[in-house]
Design an enzyme around this catalytic site. Structure first.
Site, PDB file in Angstrom:
ATOM      1  N   VAL A 193       3.776 -83.087  -3.328  1.00  0.00           N
ATOM      2  CA  VAL A 193       3.498 -82.371  -2.070  1.00  0.00           C
ATOM      3  C   VAL A 193       2.689 -83.316  -1.180  1.00  0.00           C
ATOM      4  O   VAL A 193       1.738 -82.910  -0.516  1.00  0.00           O
ATOM      5  CB  VAL A 193       2.734 -81.051  -2.317  1.00  0.00           C
ATOM      6  CG1 VAL A 193       2.905 -80.112  -1.109  1.00  0.00           C
ATOM      7  CG2 VAL A 193       3.179 -80.346  -3.571  1.00  0.00           C
ATOM      8  N   ALA A 194       3.089 -84.608  -1.205  1.00  0.00           N
ATOM      9  CA  ALA A 194       2.412 -85.637  -0.416  1.00  0.00           C
ATOM     10  C   ALA A 194       0.896 -85.569  -0.596  1.00  0.00           C
ATOM     11  O   ALA A 194       0.414 -85.474  -1.728  1.00  0.00           O
ATOM     12  CB  ALA A 194       2.834 -85.548   1.050  1.00  0.00           C
ATOM     13  N   CYS A 195       0.158 -85.547   0.508  1.00  0.00           N
ATOM     14  CA  CYS A 195      -1.307 -85.610   0.447  1.00  0.00           C
ATOM     15  C   CYS A 195      -1.911 -84.452  -0.331  1.00  0.00           C
ATOM     16  O   CYS A 195      -3.042 -84.538  -0.806  1.00  0.00           O
ATOM     17  CB  CYS A 195      -1.896 -85.573   1.852  1.00  0.00           C
ATOM     18  SG  CYS A 195      -0.861 -86.342   3.058  1.00  0.00           S
ATOM     19  N   SER A 196      -1.191 -83.345  -0.417  1.00  0.00           N
ATOM     20  CA  SER A 196      -1.755 -82.157  -1.082  1.00  0.00           C
ATOM     21  C   SER A 196      -1.312 -82.037  -2.539  1.00  0.00           C
ATOM     22  O   SER A 196      -1.514 -80.996  -3.162  1.00  0.00           O
ATOM     23  CB  SER A 196      -1.372 -80.892  -0.309  1.00  0.00           C
ATOM     24  OG  SER A 196      -2.038 -80.877   0.930  1.00  0.00           O
ATOM     25  N   SER A 230      -3.131 -88.048  -1.950  1.00  0.00           N
ATOM     26  CA  SER A 230      -3.627 -86.888  -2.710  1.00  0.00           C
ATOM     27  C   SER A 230      -4.873 -87.203  -3.526  1.00  0.00           C
ATOM     28  O   SER A 230      -5.609 -86.289  -3.919  1.00  0.00           O
ATOM     29  CB  SER A 230      -2.532 -86.361  -3.634  1.00  0.00           C
ATOM     30  OG  SER A 230      -2.245 -87.285  -4.647  1.00  0.00           O
TER      31      SER A 230
END
Ligand code: CO8
Length: 373
Positions: A154-157, A334
């Site tokens: 979820v990419a950065c998250s 992340s």
């Protein structure tokens, strides 16, 4: 329902460091050579001359002073400008697995917990070195863990979404101890020839050990009081790299196969969403913002974090109220909010509340409210 606890974290930070001056020198050498090579076309107006980068701009606009990377020489070579990370033979553990082993072992050691007692591994990060077999299954093997493992992105998250997945598995009785591991090699998906973004990212790997509360001694770790996730589609942070690229030769080598963003739009659109979500989440848990001791925010931009912290807290953040690690690590996707959590928690005492919050591509926001045990 079994409550989840973050019992320990681990961090692997590659020893090689590039400061802003070194990065800018390499970029400006590239610009100089490009403009010289294309002087005639630039003169005729067929091409636009490239503009140089500047260390002072980078620090002021982002708060970044240096970044840790997996391969400094390849990035700084103006004829290459990307890390050199040779593919390993299938008989050896891959590089993300190796990063994950280092971070996981630190987390396990800090928790005083044996790898053999872990039930599951979630590798949650922005870029995976291959689609299968899952890096998580490889890491599970490397650490000697029975049970199950899977990758998620979820990419950065990724890390906060991974913590929620782990807490849910524990609540539902599918596992009692889960490692959430985020091996981010952002430098391999960064366009070091793009003036707007060449300075943004660094590499790191974090590991978060999430356990059933009954298994963790009192006084250790943080209770997970709740988590809240939100996504909203946006093209403002995008990477079109994928397995379909080879089915369309026209796109191969295009800059959009690397990280691209509309940084200013991201800043404007994401900041209010994040502040709102944190406020609503705290309210739903019956918590007031003045009960918060710490905000461990996603680490993309210093000014963005100051704005979000001010909106959430209702005042300018005091020292260490919303710690920033961008100066040393840059944006590690992340891993960023987890590095902040890893490095700024020792002064908290039992009962103190904090928020781990990530935000970025998707858009995606992941919020985890914790209480020191
Ligand atoms: N050197 C000197 N000047 C520059 C440079 C440079 N390198 N770059 C731009 N400038 C100039 C511009 O030309 C412009 O000049 P002018 O005013 O004359 O037009 C001026 O500086 C201002 O440019 P910007 O408006 O672009 O600058 P900002 O103040 O907006 O700062 C930032 C740019 C730092 C990018 C800022 O907008 C930002 O950080 N925004 C938030 C972005 C964000 O949160 N992104 C999320 C990142 S995504 C993520 O975290 C994970 C994604 C998945 C990982 C992928 C791994 C690779």
């Amino acid at each position: 329902m079994t409550r989840a606890v973050i019992s320990a974290t681990g961090l692997f930070s590659p020893p090689q460091v590039i400061d802003n001056d070194e990065l800018v020198e390499s970029f400006n050498t590239y610009v100089h050579r490009y403009n010289e090579r294309n002087a005639e076309a630039i003169e005729k107006g067929e091409l636009t001359a490239l503009e140089p980068s500047a260390s002072a701009f980078i620090e002021k606009a982002s708060g970044i002073k240096r970044r840790h990377v997996m391969d400094k020489d390849g990035i700084l070579d103006p004829e290459r400008m990307r890390p050199s990370i040779p593919q390993r033979p299938n008989s050896e553990y891959g590089i993300q697995c190796e990063m994950g082993m280092k971070a996981s072992r630190e987390a396990l050691e800090r928790a005083g917990f044996a790898a053999s007692d872990v039930d599951a591994v979630i590798v949650a990060c922005s870029n995976l070195e291959r689609p299968y077999p899952a890096v998580a299954v490889e890491l599970q093997d490397a650490l000697g863990i029975e049970g199950f493992a899977y990758d998620m992105n979820v990419a950065c998250s990724s890390a906060t979404f991974g913590i929620q997945a782990a807490a849910d598995s524990i609540a539902n009785g599918h596992a009692r101890a889960i490692l959430v591991v985020s091996p981010e090699i952002c430098s391999a998906h960064l366009n070091f020839r793009d003036r707007d973004s060449h300075f943004i990212f660094g590499d790191a790997c974090t590991a978060v050990l999430v356990q059933a509360a009954e298994d963790v001694p009192e006084g250790r770790g943080f209770d997970v009081l709740g988590s809240r996730l939100k996504t909203r589609f946006s093209n403002n942070i995008r990477n079109n790299f994928g397995f379909l690229n080879r089915a369309d030769e026209s796109g191969i080598g295009q800059p959009d196969k690397l990280f691209v963003q509309e940084g200013r739009k991201v800043f404007k659109e994401v900041s209010p969403l994040v502040a709102e979500l944190i406020g609503e989440h705290l309210e739903s848990l019956g918590l007031q913002t003045d009960q918060l001791r710490r905000l461990w925010l996603h680490q993309a931009n210093l000014n963005m974090n100051e704005l979000i912290a001010k909106r959430v807290l209702g005042h300018e953040p005091g020292e260490n109220e919303a710690p920033v690690i961008l100066d040393e690590y840059a944006n590690t996707s992340s891993a960023g909010s987890i590095i902040a959590f890893d490095q700024y928690q020792d002064d908290l005492t039992a009962g103190d509340h904090g928020v781990i919050c990530s935000f970025g591509a998707g858009y995606s926001i992941g919020n985890v409210v914790v209480r020191k045990r």
